[in-house]
Design a protein around this motif. Structure first.
Motif, PDB file in Angstrom:
ATOM      1  N   GLU A   2      39.771  22.960 123.780  1.00  0.00           N
ATOM      2  CA  GLU A   2      38.796  21.862 123.841  1.00  0.00           C
ATOM      3  C   GLU A   2      38.206  21.663 125.241  1.00  0.00           C
ATOM      4  O   GLU A   2      36.993  21.470 125.388  1.00  0.00           O
ATOM      5  CB  GLU A   2      39.459  20.575 123.341  1.00  0.00           C
ATOM      6  CG  GLU A   2      38.512  19.568 122.743  1.00  0.00           C
ATOM      7  CD  GLU A   2      37.680  20.100 121.587  1.00  0.00           C
ATOM      8  OE1 GLU A   2      36.515  20.464 121.831  1.00  0.00           O
ATOM      9  OE2 GLU A   2      38.172  20.158 120.450  1.00  0.00           O
ATOM     10  N   HIS A  41      28.202  23.049 122.025  1.00  0.00           N
ATOM     11  CA  HIS A  41      29.655  22.853 122.069  1.00  0.00           C
ATOM     12  C   HIS A  41      30.344  23.569 120.901  1.00  0.00           C
ATOM     13  O   HIS A  41      31.303  24.318 121.093  1.00  0.00           O
ATOM     14  CB  HIS A  41      29.963  21.345 122.033  1.00  0.00           C
ATOM     15  CG  HIS A  41      31.416  21.010 122.024  1.00  0.00           C
ATOM     16  ND1 HIS A  41      32.097  20.560 123.132  1.00  0.00           N
ATOM     17  CD2 HIS A  41      32.341  21.078 121.030  1.00  0.00           C
ATOM     18  CE1 HIS A  41      33.371  20.363 122.819  1.00  0.00           C
ATOM     19  NE2 HIS A  41      33.541  20.672 121.543  1.00  0.00           N
ATOM     20  N   HIS A  58      32.956  26.956 120.680  1.00  0.00           N
ATOM     21  CA  HIS A  58      34.252  27.035 119.991  1.00  0.00           C
ATOM     22  C   HIS A  58      34.441  28.359 119.252  1.00  0.00           C
ATOM     23  O   HIS A  58      35.570  28.717 118.917  1.00  0.00           O
ATOM     24  CB  HIS A  58      34.380  25.905 118.965  1.00  0.00           C
ATOM     25  CG  HIS A  58      35.043  24.666 119.483  1.00  0.00           C
ATOM     26  ND1 HIS A  58      36.304  24.680 120.044  1.00  0.00           N
ATOM     27  CD2 HIS A  58      34.639  23.373 119.502  1.00  0.00           C
ATOM     28  CE1 HIS A  58      36.631  23.433 120.382  1.00  0.00           C
ATOM     29  NE2 HIS A  58      35.643  22.624 120.074  1.00  0.00           N
TER      30      HIS A  58
END
Ligand SMILES: [Zn+2]
Length: 500
Positions: A371, A348, A352
């Motif tokens: 997000e 994750h 980003h």
């Protein structure tokens, strides 16, 4: 991102019967943000030169920063604004944590952090500055005369930062010193004017432009440094080591120090991945996930444009947090028996790098944009690595389940995914809507568009908005362009926006 908080959220969902319900009904759709961030190219990047000395005894950073501001805008400026985030840690009643997290994040009791602006100069002369805003997190600098269109001006800011003993983005614990959101960073000027939003307890309340950084830091030699950018030189004198670091166009600059780091690196295409673990805990797992993540995302989104990426185990309570070239991973994930939570958070946070890092956005007003896409990218990582059935299982059992459990609590105010951070009551609501429902929305778009068109659109979104700030409208336009189906009503319905 904050996975441990999300796991905690699930526990809350299942275990606690009481939740304050807050219903607010909106009659009208909020308009979609039409304005894109100002687009800048490489020659127009602002330049930060920071010299800092870390003092271990007082946990302070004594710093001098010059910032060259280029007025590429269509107006002249009487003032220039910076965020000075460390001040959010100054007063107990203002710190960016939810009430229930206080004991956990301050294991040794409250301990303040702050930034003190000693002086601001232009051409070696003192100029007027004012510390202002909610929690004193904004610095206004008034140059000798207005900065005209096309002009370039350099300011020198002398400041001191006190790091708090807190397991947060900025702070320190038993093993690591987390130096992030620590220096005066220019606020973004866009069609809305200067963006001077406060540091919210929910989400990642940041918004910045890509810039160049040249940073020199002195640290006691027994510390190992993980950093944004590339270490150009390292010189040891007596007991102090001086590092010179240079970046390649990044929108923030963070560093993590530790005496307990075990560092393992490997080259993937043109990027060196470095995994910093505390005393070597799960070092092989962490490095393997980082390598796989970079390979998967390079392939499906477009190439990571930097020479290095550091994945860093930190004393940190929120699961993970992204900075350019550097991701913070909570140390608790390295001591769990299962590898899955660690793998999930590393994938994750690395995603980003694409969504937030390279393609930026206003994370205060449109937090869903990076997000939700990042959460869905994490699913894509599992899909590429382990197959569709695994991705589907995670999506059903974790993502969809969390959202549905949240709905059962009837805690949602009932609007769409696109809301500003100020419009969420708590992080349970935030993660259920932005992460979970957001990822389900992206999956729905993929079904509507078809896999091939979806993948093409995401690649195009990346290459089009690389090193810029994108908006929801920009994202919509690219997806619509690549879709045979009309996506307007899907966007309007899920996001609760009006697309004109
Ligand atoms: Zn995230």
């Amino acid at each position: 991102m904050r996975l441990s908080r999300r796991f905690k959220s699930l526990v809350i969902v299942f275990g606690i019967l009481f939740l304050t319900l807050c219903f607010q009904f909106y009659v009208e759709y909020p308009p979609i943000q039409r304005a894109s961030g100002i687009w800048i190219n490489e020659e127009q990047y602002n330049l930060y030169k920071i010299q800092t000395v870390f003092d271990e005894g007082s946990m302070t950073l004594k710093s001098n920063q010059t910032i060259t501001f280029k007025n590429n805008f269509d107006s002249s400026f009487e003032n220039v604004y910076f965020h000075i985030y460390p001040n959010i840690f100054k007063k107990k009643n203002n710190v960016p944590f939810e009430e229930g997290d206080m004991e956990f994040v301050y294991p040794n009791g409250f301990n303040p952090g702050w930034i003190k602006i000693n002086n601001v100069k232009e051409n070696n002369k003192l100029i007027y500055h004012k510390v202002m805003g909610d929690g004193e997190t904004v610095l206004r600098v008034t140059p000798q005369k207005a900065i005209e269109i096309g002009e370039e001006r350099t300011f020198e800011i002398n400041f001191e930062v006190k790091l708090p003993n807190v397991l947060a983005r900025m702070g320190y614990g038993d093993n690591t010193v987390n130096i992030t959101n620590w220096y005066p960073i220019l606020a973004v000027y866009d069609q809305q004017g200067w963006n001077l939003d406060p540091y919210y307890a929910i989400g990642d309340p940041f918004y910045s432009e890509v810039a160049e950084y040249e940073v020199t830091i002195d640290i006691p030699s027994e510390y190992i440094l993980a950093t944004t950018g590339n270490i150009e030189s390292k010189k040891e004198k007596d007991t102090i080591t001086t590092y010179k670091i240079k970046t390649e166009g990044v929108r923030d600059f963070g560093m993590i120090l530790s005496k307990d780091f075990d560092v393992k690196g490997v080259k993937v295409e043109d990027t060196t991945i470095q995994s910093y673990t505390i005393k070597g805990e799960k070092k092989e797992v962490a490095l393997k996930v980082a390598v796989d993540s970079l390979e998967v995302f390079n392939r499906i989104f477009g190439k990571y444009p930097y020479k290095q990426l550091s994945v860093v185990a930190c004393n940190f309570s929120l699961g993970g947090m992204e900075y350019p070239n550097l991701v913070m991973i909570g140390d608790g994930l390295y001591t769990m028996e299962e590898d899955f939570p660690l793998e999930y958070v590393i994938a994750h946070e690395i995603a980003h790098q694409w969504w937030y890092g390279i393609v930026g956005n206003n994370e205060v007003t449109e937090p869903w944009l990076d997000e939700a896409l990042t959460e869905y990218s994490t699913l894509l990582y599992f899909e590429e690595k382990y197959g569709t059935h695994i991705k589907q299982q995670i999506q059903e059992k974790m993502i969809k389940a969390q959202y549905e459990n949240f709905l059962d609590l009837k805690a949602d105010r009932g609007e769409g995914i696109m809301r500003s951070l100020a419009e969420f009551d708590n992080s349970l609501e935030y993660s259920s809507i932005v992460y979970s429902r957001g990822a389900l929305f992206i999956d729905h778009l993929r079904q509507e568009m078809g896999d091939e068109a979806f993948r093409k659109a995401i690649k195009e979104y990346y290459s089009e908005y690389k090193f810029k700030n994108a908006t929801t409208e920009n994202f919509y336009m690219i997806l619509q362009k690549n879709s045979q189906k009309d996506l307007k009503s899907t966007f309007e319905e899920w996001l609760n926006v009006k697309i004109e």
